[in-house]
Every structure is written in C-alpha cells, then in structure tokens.
Design a protein around this motif. Sequence first.
Motif, PDB file in Angstrom:
ATOM      1  N   GLU A 140      10.157  -6.414   3.316  1.00 57.08           N
ATOM      2  CA  GLU A 140      10.350  -5.245   2.627  1.00 57.08           C
ATOM      3  C   GLU A 140       9.337  -5.381   1.486  1.00 57.08           C
ATOM      4  OE1 GLU A 140      14.034  -5.241   4.841  1.00 57.08           O
ATOM      5  OE2 GLU A 140      12.811  -6.785   3.423  1.00 57.08           O
ATOM      6  N   PHE A 141       9.068  -6.667   0.764  1.00 56.74           N
ATOM      7  CA  PHE A 141       8.308  -7.004  -0.470  1.00 56.74           C
ATOM      8  C   PHE A 141       6.901  -7.374  -0.197  1.00 56.74           C
ATOM      9  CE2 PHE A 141      12.641  -7.231  -1.862  1.00 56.74           C
ATOM     10  CZ  PHE A 141      12.712  -6.575  -2.987  1.00 56.74           C
ATOM     11  N   LYS A 142       6.739  -8.054   1.035  1.00 60.52           N
ATOM     12  CA  LYS A 142       5.458  -8.675   1.068  1.00 60.52           C
ATOM     13  C   LYS A 142       4.689  -8.170   2.351  1.00 60.52           C
ATOM     14  CE  LYS A 142       6.912 -12.630   3.698  1.00 60.52           C
ATOM     15  NZ  LYS A 142       6.983 -13.969   3.750  1.00 60.52           N
ATOM     16  N   GLY A 143       5.473  -7.274   3.009  1.00 65.34           N
ATOM     17  CA  GLY A 143       4.814  -6.512   4.278  1.00 65.34           C
ATOM     18  C   GLY A 143       4.853  -7.620   5.569  1.00 65.34           C
ATOM     19  N   SER A 149       1.681  -9.041   9.132  1.00 66.37           N
ATOM     20  CA  SER A 149       1.319  -7.612   9.522  1.00 66.37           C
ATOM     21  C   SER A 149       0.406  -7.982  10.995  1.00 66.37           C
ATOM     22  CB  SER A 149       0.726  -6.859   8.651  1.00 66.37           C
ATOM     23  OG  SER A 149       1.319  -6.807   7.375  1.00 66.37           O
ATOM     24  N   LEU A 150       1.004  -7.260  11.985  1.00 68.88           N
ATOM     25  CA  LEU A 150       0.157  -7.214  13.364  1.00 68.88           C
ATOM     26  C   LEU A 150      -0.325  -5.750  13.685  1.00 68.88           C
ATOM     27  CD1 LEU A 150       2.529  -9.527  15.233  1.00 68.88           C
ATOM     28  CD2 LEU A 150       0.605 -10.213  14.057  1.00 68.88           C
ATOM     29  N   THR A 151      -1.467  -5.877  14.560  1.00 75.73           N
ATOM     30  CA  THR A 151      -1.755  -4.570  14.952  1.00 75.73           C
ATOM     31  C   THR A 151      -0.949  -3.952  16.273  1.00 75.73           C
ATOM     32  OG1 THR A 151      -3.494  -5.408  16.542  1.00 75.73           O
ATOM     33  CG2 THR A 151      -4.324  -5.062  14.286  1.00 75.73           C
ATOM     34  N   SER A 152      -1.354  -2.957  16.564  1.00 76.98           N
ATOM     35  CA  SER A 152      -0.494  -2.313  17.811  1.00 76.98           C
ATOM     36  C   SER A 152      -0.700  -3.219  18.913  1.00 76.98           C
ATOM     37  CB  SER A 152      -0.886  -0.911  18.091  1.00 76.98           C
ATOM     38  OG  SER A 152      -0.509   0.090  16.817  1.00 76.98           O
ATOM     39  N   ALA A 153      -1.683  -3.534  19.311  1.00 80.00           N
ATOM     40  CA  ALA A 153      -2.036  -4.444  20.588  1.00 80.00           C
ATOM     41  C   ALA A 153      -1.589  -5.976  20.412  1.00 80.00           C
ATOM     42  CB  ALA A 153      -3.603  -4.506  20.620  1.00 80.00           C
ATOM     43  N   VAL A 175       6.198  -2.881   8.373  1.00 77.78           N
ATOM     44  CA  VAL A 175       6.369  -2.591   6.700  1.00 77.78           C
ATOM     45  C   VAL A 175       5.128  -2.730   6.140  1.00 77.78           C
ATOM     46  CG1 VAL A 175       7.744  -2.717   4.792  1.00 77.78           C
ATOM     47  CG2 VAL A 175       9.039  -2.924   7.187  1.00 77.78           C
ATOM     48  N   GLY A 176       4.614  -1.961   5.391  1.00 79.17           N
ATOM     49  CA  GLY A 176       3.292  -2.285   4.677  1.00 79.17           C
ATOM     50  C   GLY A 176       3.663  -3.056   3.270  1.00 79.17           C
ATOM     51  N   ALA A 177       2.742  -3.661   2.699  1.00 77.81           N
ATOM     52  CA  ALA A 177       3.001  -4.365   1.463  1.00 77.81           C
ATOM     53  C   ALA A 177       3.211  -3.601   0.284  1.00 77.81           C
ATOM     54  CB  ALA A 177       1.866  -5.463   1.182  1.00 77.81           C
ATOM     55  N   SER A 178       2.458  -2.296   0.486  1.00 76.11           N
ATOM     56  CA  SER A 178       2.565  -1.316  -0.615  1.00 76.11           C
ATOM     57  C   SER A 178       4.177  -0.967  -0.915  1.00 76.11           C
ATOM     58  CB  SER A 178       1.770  -0.182  -0.376  1.00 76.11           C
ATOM     59  OG  SER A 178       2.104   0.697   0.574  1.00 76.11           O
ATOM     60  N   TRP A 179       4.845  -0.830  -0.049  1.00 78.43           N
ATOM     61  CA  TRP A 179       6.139  -0.248  -0.258  1.00 78.43           C
ATOM     62  C   TRP A 179       6.978  -1.213  -0.861  1.00 78.43           C
ATOM     63  CZ3 TRP A 179      11.145  -1.616   1.555  1.00 78.43           C
ATOM     64  CH2 TRP A 179      12.061  -0.676   1.394  1.00 78.43           C
ATOM     65  N   GLY A 180       6.835  -2.344  -0.470  1.00 84.37           N
ATOM     66  CA  GLY A 180       7.543  -3.608  -1.154  1.00 84.37           C
ATOM     67  C   GLY A 180       7.314  -3.557  -2.625  1.00 84.37           C
ATOM     68  N   LYS A 181       5.903  -3.415  -2.869  1.00 85.72           N
ATOM     69  CA  LYS A 181       5.493  -3.602  -4.206  1.00 85.72           C
ATOM     70  C   LYS A 181       6.144  -2.379  -4.970  1.00 85.72           C
ATOM     71  CE  LYS A 181       1.076  -4.682  -4.714  1.00 85.72           C
ATOM     72  NZ  LYS A 181      -0.395  -4.413  -4.968  1.00 85.72           N
ATOM     73  N   ASP A 182       6.078  -1.154  -4.639  1.00 84.35           N
ATOM     74  CA  ASP A 182       6.692  -0.168  -5.142  1.00 84.35           C
ATOM     75  C   ASP A 182       8.375  -0.453  -5.387  1.00 84.35           C
ATOM     76  OD1 ASP A 182       4.488   1.309  -5.218  1.00 84.35           O
ATOM     77  OD2 ASP A 182       5.107   2.455  -3.454  1.00 84.35           O
ATOM     78  N   ILE A 183       9.068  -1.017  -4.484  1.00 83.39           N
ATOM     79  CA  ILE A 183      10.395  -1.508  -4.715  1.00 83.39           C
ATOM     80  C   ILE A 183      10.535  -2.408  -5.908  1.00 83.39           C
ATOM     81  CG2 ILE A 183      12.308  -2.710  -3.681  1.00 83.39           C
ATOM     82  CD1 ILE A 183      12.048   0.161  -2.569  1.00 83.39           C
TER      83      ILE A 183
END
Length: 395
Positions: A52-55, A101-105, A131-139
């Motif tokens: 949640e914090f680093k994606g 973070s991984l792609t869909s493939a 989970v994207g890293a931006s969400w964790g940064k906002d938290i």
Amino acid sequence: MSRLGTIGGRLHRGEISLNFVGRQKLWYSISGLILVISVVSLLTLGLNFGVEFKGGTVFQFPTKPGTTTSDARTAVTDSGVVKEDPIVQKTGTGWRVQTESLTSAQVTKVQETVQHRFGLPKPDDVSPQSVGASWGKDISQKALQGLVIFLVAIIIYLSIAFEWRMAVAALIALAHDILITIGVYSLVQFEVTPSSVVGLLTILGYSLYDTVVVFDKVRENTRPLLTTKSMTYSQAANLGLNQTLVRSINTSVIALLPVAGLLFIGAGVMGAGTLKDLALVLFVGMLAGAYSSICIATPILADLQERQAKYRDLAKRVKSKAGSAKRQSRAANAEATAKPAADAPESEPQDTVPGEEEGDAATSVGAGIRLVQQGPRQQPRRTGSKGHPSGKKKR
C-alpha cells in the motif's frame, strides 16, 4: 492475597513508596539503550513497507498442507517475470506473496506458473491485486498530517489544562513511545500497512491518557508545596506517581490482554496476517506507553520543575529542615542513653571501717588511723527518791 489487596491503599496513603523519580538516571539509561537499538535498526534494516505504501502486486492462493515458505516463493519466481525477491506471508488458508509492480501479461504468467506448481483447478484460483505507489504516498502524507495535528492539539490542551512543562514532558514520552514502536517494527521486519498507522495513532492516545492521569495527581500534590514546605517537588511528584501506580498497572494489563490475544493467537496460531500488523503496533505501543508514563514522563517533569528558583529554594529548606530534625533526633537519643547512668542511686557512705563491729570509733593520729575500742555503753542505774537504787530497801 489480603496483603496484595491493600497495596493500592498503602501506596495512596504514603505508607509505602517506590522511588521512581529518585531513580530517573536508571530509567533514562534503560530508555537510552532501547532507543539506540531502535535507531541503529532503522538505519541498517529500515522498515518493511507494505504494498500500500510502495506499490506492487500481491498474489494470494491456497495450497496443500505441508507447503513451506520456500515452495511458495519458488512457485512465483519460476515464472521468470519477477525480478526482485518477493515477500511471502502465511495466511489462514494459503499464502500471500508480494512482488514489484507487474503488467497484465506478467500477472497472467505468474498465475499459470503457480497453478501448475500446486495443482490448482484453474488460474483464477491465484488472486492478484495491483496497487500503485501514488496511493501509498497519499496514505503516508495523510498519516503524517494527522500525527502533526494530534501533537499540536496535545501541546495546546496540556498547556491550558496544566502547564507548558507538563506538555513538554508528555511530548517527550510520546516521542519515546513512537520511536520504540517503529524500532521494534524494524527489528522484526513486520510489514508496515495502513493498519499499522491506525494502531500507531491509537497507542499515542492511550499513552497520553495514562500520562495525564498521573500528571493530574501530581498537580494536586504539588499545588500547596510553597505554602506548607513539607517536601520537595520531586518527593510530591513521586507520591502522586505511587498513588496512581496500581491504577496505571491495572489499566495497562487489562488493555494488553486482548491485544496479546490478537497478536499471539490470531496472528501466530490462526495465521491472520491482517491482524498481525495491527496487533503488534498496539502491543508494543501500549507496553511502551505504560512504561513511559511511570518512568519517563514524571521524572522528566520533576527535572524541569526543579530547575525553577522557587523549587530550588524549597529543596534547600526541606533539606535543612530534615537535617535539623535528624540532629535533634540524635541529641534526644544521646540524652536518653545518658539519663539512666545519671539517675543510678549513689552508694551510701560507710561510717565504720569494714570488718569492725558497731561501736568502734576511728580517730586520726598523725598520718595513721588508730582504732579505739569502746566498750558497750552501760545504762544508768535508777535510784530512789533518797539516792538509793530503786528496787532496794534500806536496812
């Protein structure tokens, strides 16, 4: 048991006392050692931030009994798309593996590899979550803002309700609790999640509550000091600490018991990973808060107050008064010891030389003593009216 039940009352009345304030160097040394270990751990090991914090991407999947952590890690890395070492955690029914973070493939490739390795019915049995890293940064930013607002509110409240020195002592104790809790997280490498942040804010409120209860009693005891001059500020503060000691211990134990259940049973035995993040921060924080409210906050407050000129003068007067009372006590003890010897009866002077019978008289002649024997005293003979002895008739 009856004696244990009366300890609280005896502490409140001052019949027994534990010198917490007088041993502040010991408490400071213990806390300093723990804080040094915490800082070194943070600088070397760092914190294990969750996804949640680093994606990143999280895979959850069930497995058969007997599967190890190494098996779950190998199943994910064998896909060939995971570059960093994944974080593997045991859950109640399976495993939770966190990767970058991984792609869909790439996610699909990992699902197929794990399905084949553990013989799962279909790839969808491996549940992915990205989970994207931006969400964790906002938290993180919101958590930091909430912490700053919380601390500012504490300073304002304590400064108004008590005084600024109490606010400073409480803030030092809170910083002590935060750093120790974060240091323990770094040492055991538990994952830092939003639940951990919520738990951290919770223990700050708990620690502050316990400290305010102690400070309220300390304020009550120290208010008349400058008038009565019966004890120093440190002595009065230590009395207030002892009077609330049993209450603080009971509150802490009752609060720690359910949290310990969450940590050791819920997370340790049942494998509930989400409970582990919250339970650890609560357990460590509450334990540190109970310790700091007793051994850190009040001694720091006493040290700050004793720096004032009025309390320094008070300490000198109390010390002088105690010394005078001690001297008087020693003088009274010495007088009581000497009195029996002075009141002992004196020996009667002897009028006769030892060994001589009554009737002997001693007279001095030159440099010596001559004993003059005196015969027994003869009683005078009674005579009649005409001079004849009584009882005899003249012929």
